[in-house]
Design an enzyme around this catalytic site. Structure first.
Site, PDB file in Angstrom:
ATOM      1  N   CYS A   1      45.035  42.478  43.901  1.00  0.00           N
ATOM      2  CA  CYS A   1      44.709  41.405  43.598  1.00  0.00           C
ATOM      3  C   CYS A   1      44.987  41.257  42.061  1.00  0.00           C
ATOM      4  CB  CYS A   1      43.161  41.229  43.572  1.00  0.00           C
ATOM      5  SG  CYS A   1      42.571  39.804  42.698  1.00  0.00           S
TER       6      CYS A   1
ATOM      7  N   THR B   1      49.955  35.548  42.491  1.00  0.00           N
ATOM      8  CA  THR B   1      48.753  36.147  43.256  1.00  0.00           C
ATOM      9  C   THR B   1      49.024  36.737  44.332  1.00  0.00           C
ATOM     10  OG1 THR B   1      46.981  35.130  44.338  1.00  0.00           O
ATOM     11  CG2 THR B   1      48.757  33.636  43.729  1.00  0.00           C
TER      12      THR B   1
END
Length: 234
Positions: free
Chosen positions: A199, A85
């Site tokens: 992202c 992430t």
């Protein structure tokens, strides 16, 4: 020489972690052939717990959780760690300091590929945390000399909303793709020569044809860099 064991800290969200697992294994098979696949360990969070800490600004608790996950992977035999992430690289330095393994930072393979392409000014899409705080933009600027543009406030809110209300819930909406296309176009108008999909879920929504400039998908670049590390010496 055996592959190094990749330690994956995932579940933030599992949709993007599944992409990491797929890309890593497909890349190992492509490079080694036959029935070869990656040697890896995965610690997968309950993202609802992590998201609650993010929204409440309880970053110390989130950092402690990531450190514990990294230590579990270290005890399990991982030889380096990958945080699956972008946003949670906010605590990457603290995680690295707490373990005896290397941590492969997501911004580094992305920035290296951008510099290799001769690009210096980039637009950044991601969560509000990634776009607005300095842990990510600052690394790109300080270490790689990149000029990082982020969307204006309303556009940042729209990008963030789509991530948390749709993409991490497995929803890919055509209207949101159109919204992202318009946001990318506005960044290009301001001088962005490329766009970082900063992202790990955005790659589920945005495709190369949605942008007039090159896209740099952090999920794919990070996963491929993990394979490079795992196969070093092969």
């Amino acid at each position: 020489m055996q592959q190094k064991v990749i330690g994956l800290i995932g579940g933030m969200s599992w949709e993007s972690s599944a992409e990491y697992y797929r890309i890593i294994n497909e890349t190992v098979r492509a490079r080694l052939g036959g029935l070869r696949s990656a040697r890896c360990l995965l610690w997968s969070f309950d993202f609802g717990e992590i998201e609650a800490l993010q929204q409440a600004g309880r970053w110390d608790e989130a950092t402690a959780a990531l450190i514990e996950a990294a230590r579990r992977l270290e005890r399990g035999g991982a030889e380096f760690v990958v945080i699956c992430t972008n946003t949670m690289h906010r605590m990457a330095d603290a995680v690295q300091a707490a373990i005896g393994l290397p941590l492969l930072h997501i911004a580094d393979p992305t920035a290296e590929r951008i510099r290799a392409a001769g690009i210096r000014r980039v637009g950044l899409l991601g969560t509000a945390f990634t776009m607005e705080q300095d842990f990510y933009k600052g690394r790109l600027a300080a270490r790689y000399g990149l000029d990082v543009l982020v969307p204006e406030a309303d556009d940042r809110a729209a990008v963030h909303r789509v991530i948390y209300e749709e993409l991490v819930r497995g929803r890919v909406e055509p209207a949101s793709r159109e919204a992202y296309r318009a946001i990318i176009a506005r960044l290009v108008e301001r001088g962005a020569e490329a766009i970082i999909l900063g992202c790990t879920e955005i790659m589920l929504l945005v495709r190369p044809e949605d942008s007039p400039v090159p896209l740099f998908d952090t999920t794919a670049l990070h996963a491929e860099a993990a394979v490079d590390r795992a196969l070093a010496g092969h």
